[in-house]
Design an enzyme around this catalytic site. Structure first.
Site, PDB file in Angstrom:
ATOM      1  N   ASN A   1       6.099  21.047 -15.377  1.00  0.00           N
ATOM      2  CA  ASN A   1       5.581  22.492 -15.873  1.00  0.00           C
ATOM      3  C   ASN A   1       6.217  22.936 -17.134  1.00  0.00           C
ATOM      4  OD1 ASN A   1       4.160  24.938 -15.939  1.00  0.00           O
ATOM      5  ND2 ASN A   1       5.402  25.711 -13.905  1.00  0.00           N
TER       6      ASN A   1
ATOM      7  N   HIS B   1       3.836  31.996   1.421  1.00  0.00           N
ATOM      8  CA  HIS B   1       4.338  33.140   0.532  1.00  0.00           C
ATOM      9  C   HIS B   1       3.808  34.300   0.713  1.00  0.00           C
ATOM     10  CE1 HIS B   1       5.893  30.200  -3.123  1.00  0.00           C
ATOM     11  NE2 HIS B   1       6.161  29.809  -2.281  1.00  0.00           N
TER      12      HIS B   1
ATOM     13  N   ARG C   1       8.163  33.194   3.290  1.00  0.00           N
ATOM     14  CA  ARG C   1       8.865  33.558   2.108  1.00  0.00           C
ATOM     15  C   ARG C   1       8.579  34.933   1.531  1.00  0.00           C
ATOM     16  NH1 ARG C   1       9.145  30.874  -3.862  1.00  0.00           N
ATOM     17  NH2 ARG C   1       7.919  32.410  -4.471  1.00  0.00           N
TER      18      ARG C   1
ATOM     19  N   TYR D   1       9.943  37.462 -10.556  1.00  0.00           N
ATOM     20  CA  TYR D   1       9.422  36.292 -10.002  1.00  0.00           C
ATOM     21  C   TYR D   1       8.700  36.188  -8.512  1.00  0.00           C
ATOM     22  CZ  TYR D   1       9.611  31.886  -7.591  1.00  0.00           C
ATOM     23  OH  TYR D   1       9.384  30.779  -6.691  1.00  0.00           O
TER      24      TYR D   1
ATOM     25  N   ASP E   1      13.559  33.298  -2.008  1.00  0.00           N
ATOM     26  CA  ASP E   1      14.072  32.503  -3.237  1.00  0.00           C
ATOM     27  C   ASP E   1      14.618  33.348  -4.168  1.00  0.00           C
ATOM     28  OD1 ASP E   1      14.125  30.593  -5.463  1.00  0.00           O
ATOM     29  OD2 ASP E   1      12.025  30.117  -5.416  1.00  0.00           O
TER      30      ASP E   1
ATOM     31  N   HIS F   1      16.005  32.260  -6.777  1.00  0.00           N
ATOM     32  CA  HIS F   1      15.527  31.630  -8.219  1.00  0.00           C
ATOM     33  C   HIS F   1      16.694  31.490  -9.240  1.00  0.00           C
ATOM     34  CE1 HIS F   1      12.359  29.913 -11.144  1.00  0.00           C
ATOM     35  NE2 HIS F   1      11.730  29.661  -9.837  1.00  0.00           N
TER      36      HIS F   1
ATOM     37  N   GLU G   1      17.111  30.550  -0.917  1.00  0.00           N
ATOM     38  CA  GLU G   1      16.806  29.369  -1.796  1.00  0.00           C
ATOM     39  C   GLU G   1      17.415  29.650  -3.125  1.00  0.00           C
ATOM     40  OE1 GLU G   1      12.644  28.557  -2.308  1.00  0.00           O
ATOM     41  OE2 GLU G   1      13.096  27.659  -4.046  1.00  0.00           O
TER      42      GLU G   1
ATOM     43  N   GLU H   1      14.843  22.099  -6.006  1.00  0.00           N
ATOM     44  CA  GLU H   1      13.549  21.727  -6.734  1.00  0.00           C
ATOM     45  C   GLU H   1      13.463  21.124  -8.100  1.00  0.00           C
ATOM     46  OE1 GLU H   1      11.995  25.911  -6.074  1.00  0.00           O
ATOM     47  OE2 GLU H   1      11.882  26.101  -8.006  1.00  0.00           O
TER      48      GLU H   1
ATOM     49  N   ARG I   1      15.633  20.640  -1.289  1.00  0.00           N
ATOM     50  CA  ARG I   1      14.187  20.992  -1.645  1.00  0.00           C
ATOM     51  C   ARG I   1      13.576  20.100  -2.834  1.00  0.00           C
ATOM     52  NH1 ARG I   1      11.142  24.737  -0.961  1.00  0.00           N
ATOM     53  NH2 ARG I   1      11.145  25.269  -3.236  1.00  0.00           N
TER      54      ARG I   1
ATOM     55  N   HIS J   1       9.988  20.806  -2.242  1.00  0.00           N
ATOM     56  CA  HIS J   1       9.401  21.908  -3.032  1.00  0.00           C
ATOM     57  C   HIS J   1       7.765  21.859  -2.701  1.00  0.00           C
ATOM     58  CE1 HIS J   1       8.820  23.433  -7.367  1.00  0.00           C
ATOM     59  NE2 HIS J   1       8.814  24.292  -6.512  1.00  0.00           N
TER      60      HIS J   1
ATOM     61  N   ASP K   1       2.743  24.049  -9.139  1.00  0.00           N
ATOM     62  CA  ASP K   1       2.517  23.286 -10.394  1.00  0.00           C
ATOM     63  C   ASP K   1       2.970  21.793  -9.875  1.00  0.00           C
ATOM     64  OD1 ASP K   1       5.073  24.684  -9.733  1.00  0.00           O
ATOM     65  OD2 ASP K   1       5.866  23.383 -11.499  1.00  0.00           O
TER      66      ASP K   1
ATOM     67  N   GLU L   1       7.082  23.893   1.976  1.00  0.00           N
ATOM     68  CA  GLU L   1       6.665  25.279   1.187  1.00  0.00           C
ATOM     69  C   GLU L   1       4.923  25.022   0.977  1.00  0.00           C
ATOM     70  OE1 GLU L   1       8.356  25.591  -2.615  1.00  0.00           O
ATOM     71  OE2 GLU L   1       7.627  27.647  -2.802  1.00  0.00           O
TER      72      GLU L   1
ATOM     73  N   TRP M   1      16.170  31.663 -15.804  1.00  0.00           N
ATOM     74  CA  TRP M   1      14.759  32.298 -15.367  1.00  0.00           C
ATOM     75  C   TRP M   1      14.476  31.650 -13.896  1.00  0.00           C
ATOM     76  CZ3 TRP M   1      10.390  29.864 -13.429  1.00  0.00           C
ATOM     77  CH2 TRP M   1       9.417  30.866 -13.101  1.00  0.00           C
TER      78      TRP M   1
HETATM   79  O1  KDG Z   1       7.680  25.260 -12.575  1.00  0.00           O
HETATM   80  C1  KDG Z   1       8.526  25.987 -11.573  1.00  0.00           C
HETATM   81  C2  KDG Z   1       8.236  26.357 -10.341  1.00  0.00           C
HETATM   82  O2  KDG Z   1       7.863  25.409  -9.612  1.00  0.00           O
HETATM   83  C3  KDG Z   1       9.134  27.215  -9.354  1.00  0.00           C
HETATM   84  O3  KDG Z   1       9.565  28.208 -10.230  1.00  0.00           O
HETATM   85  C4  KDG Z   1       8.597  27.417  -8.070  1.00  0.00           C
HETATM   86  O4  KDG Z   1      10.720  28.140  -7.320  1.00  0.00           O
HETATM   87  C5  KDG Z   1       9.800  27.797  -7.081  1.00  0.00           C
HETATM   88  C6  KDG Z   1       9.332  27.588  -5.617  1.00  0.00           C
HETATM   89  O5  KDG Z   1      10.321  27.784  -4.900  1.00  0.00           O
HETATM   90  O6  KDG Z   1       8.236  27.359  -5.310  1.00  0.00           O
HETATM   91 MG    MG Z   2      12.156  27.993  -5.776  1.00  0.00          MG
END
Ligand code: KDG
Ligand code: MG
Length: 405
Positions: free
Chosen positions: A37, A122, A147, A159, A212, A214, A238, A264, A285, A314, A318, A341, A405
């Protein structure tokens, strides 16, 4: 059966995908996903300039030797671009082997360990109320695991949230420059604990809940969050923290019994070796596309099984349907399966390009019985949706400092 030709396609049916097609001298072809991505063209250059020329004329059956040739044989190892290129070739070769054998890939891995693959959906919203209403919809559609991500009051975007506060990055077609977002840990803490408290009282104890982070927290903040969420019994938390330094997870683990998941962005077993062998995590993951394909995920899963760590691949949008198919075959075979997921493939143009044969019912996915991976790719349809440059966002703290991020 020699590798005769390898084509690389970049299409943008709502978001960019890099798809690899390996064709053999017998006319059999296989597909692989090489999407990174926001760095799609880097993988294309890696494949076209550095990988494909070395593979023409090799025996397509020698999946392991080709994997070793591309990994061990190259002085510059690892890294997302390199490993995505290896992954796509690897998936395509498994697809070819299955087609030649007349068997779905899971049969080549060792057959079925389960009838269906448990998915997590999700749920998200601009308020806790909206998020939980969305979660209830998933539960009434049969999902056993959800999630939860909810907009953080006081932040412009969060996010994982759709709508006005949208940062559901994966679904966005084109962001020609990276957007900047603001992050605040104290604001997040207020929201997330309240979210799970309300979730348990509204959804009950039978549905599995996940979240998540993140990677926005430091290890000690993650430890605190894990502790605060213990009463709500998450299936896993996560990416609680970045684990470039894998011992960071020792800190988190020492303080909380909330199960932990990560992986991931990992590209090889080396990125998670300490996390797994010290049992600092519960779920790994990794994605077939980013961690070296089916051959590499099988190896990571086998290593993890020794330490009671389960595979939970994961499944963000994307990753293309080719990667999802690879996960379906791995998940159907792997003894130490956790959960998959799943966000669905609802986009019309995406379904025009990729036809895939797995089925979803009551929150479970069932693998395709077609030989190989069970995905078709329509090259003509792909041409209708050309590549658009697009970036993931970047994140800053409220004082302007760069953050994860
Ligand atoms: O490209 C980034 C995404 O794949 C990611 O941010 C998605 O964190 C993610 C998830 O748990 O699906
Ligand atoms: Mg994630």
């Amino acid at each position: 059966m020699k590798i005769e030709k390898i084509d690389v396609f970049v299409s943008c049916p709502g978001r960019n995908f890099v798809t690899v097609k390996v064709t053999t001298s017998d006319g059999v072809y296989g597909l692989g996903d090489a999407t990174v991505n926001g760095r799609e063209q880097a993988v294309v250059a890696m494949l076209q300039e550095h990988v494909i020329p070395c593979l023409i004329g090799r025996d397509a059956h020698n999946i392991e030797d080709i994997w070793q040739y591309l990994y061990r044989g190259v002085y510059w190892r690892r890294g997302p671009i390199n490993m995505a290129a290896i992954a796509a070739i690897d998936m395509a070769l498994w697809d070819i082997k299955g087609k030649v054998a007349g068997l779905p890939v899971y049969q080549l891995l060792g057959g079925k360990s389960r009838q269906g693959v448990t998915l997590y959906a999700h749920a998200n919203g601009e308020s806790i109320e909206q998020t939980l209403a969305n979660a209830e919809q998933h539960v009434s559609n049969g999902f056993k695991a959800v999630r939860l991500q909810s907009a953080v009051p006081g932040l412009e975007v969060t996010y994982g949230v759709l709508g006005d506060k949208k940062d559901y990055f994966e679904l966005q077609g084109s962001r020609p420059l990276p957007p900047e977002e603001t992050w605040s840990t104290p604001k997040y803490f207020d929201l997330v604990v309240e979210l799970f408290e309300q979730a348990r009282s509204r959804l009950g104890n039978q549905v599995q809940l996940l979240h998540d982070v993140h990677s926005r927290l430091t290890p000690i903040e993650s430890a605190r969050l894990g502790k605060l969420l213990e009463p709500y019994n998450l299936l896993f938390l996560e990416d609680a923290s970045i684990a470039e330094n894998q011992t960071a997870y020792k800190t988190i683990r020492q303080h909380t019994t909330t199960p932990l998941a990560i992986g991931e962005t990992y590209n090889t077993l080396w990125d998670c070796k300490d996390l797994i062998q010290n049992q600092w995590i519960d779920y790994i993951r990794v994605a077939a596309t980013h961690a070296g394909g089916i051959t590499a995920l099988k190896r990571i899963a086998d290593f993890a099984s020794v330490f009671n760590v389960q595979l939970a691949p994961h499944g963000a949008p994307d990753l293309s349907p080719v990667c999802f198919a690879a996960h379906m075959h791995l998940n159907t075979w792997v003894p130490n399966f956790g959960i998959q997921e799943f966000v669905g493939f609802g986009n019309e143009s995406l379904r025009e390009i990729f036809q895939h044969e797995f089925t979803v019912q009551n929150g479970m996915a069932y693998v395709s019985e077609a030989p190989g991976l069970g995905v078709e790719f329509d090259e003509q349809a792909a041409l209708k949706y050309p590549y658009k440059r697009s970036y993931l966002p970047v994140s800053r703290l409220e004082d302007g400092s760069m953050w994860h991020w």
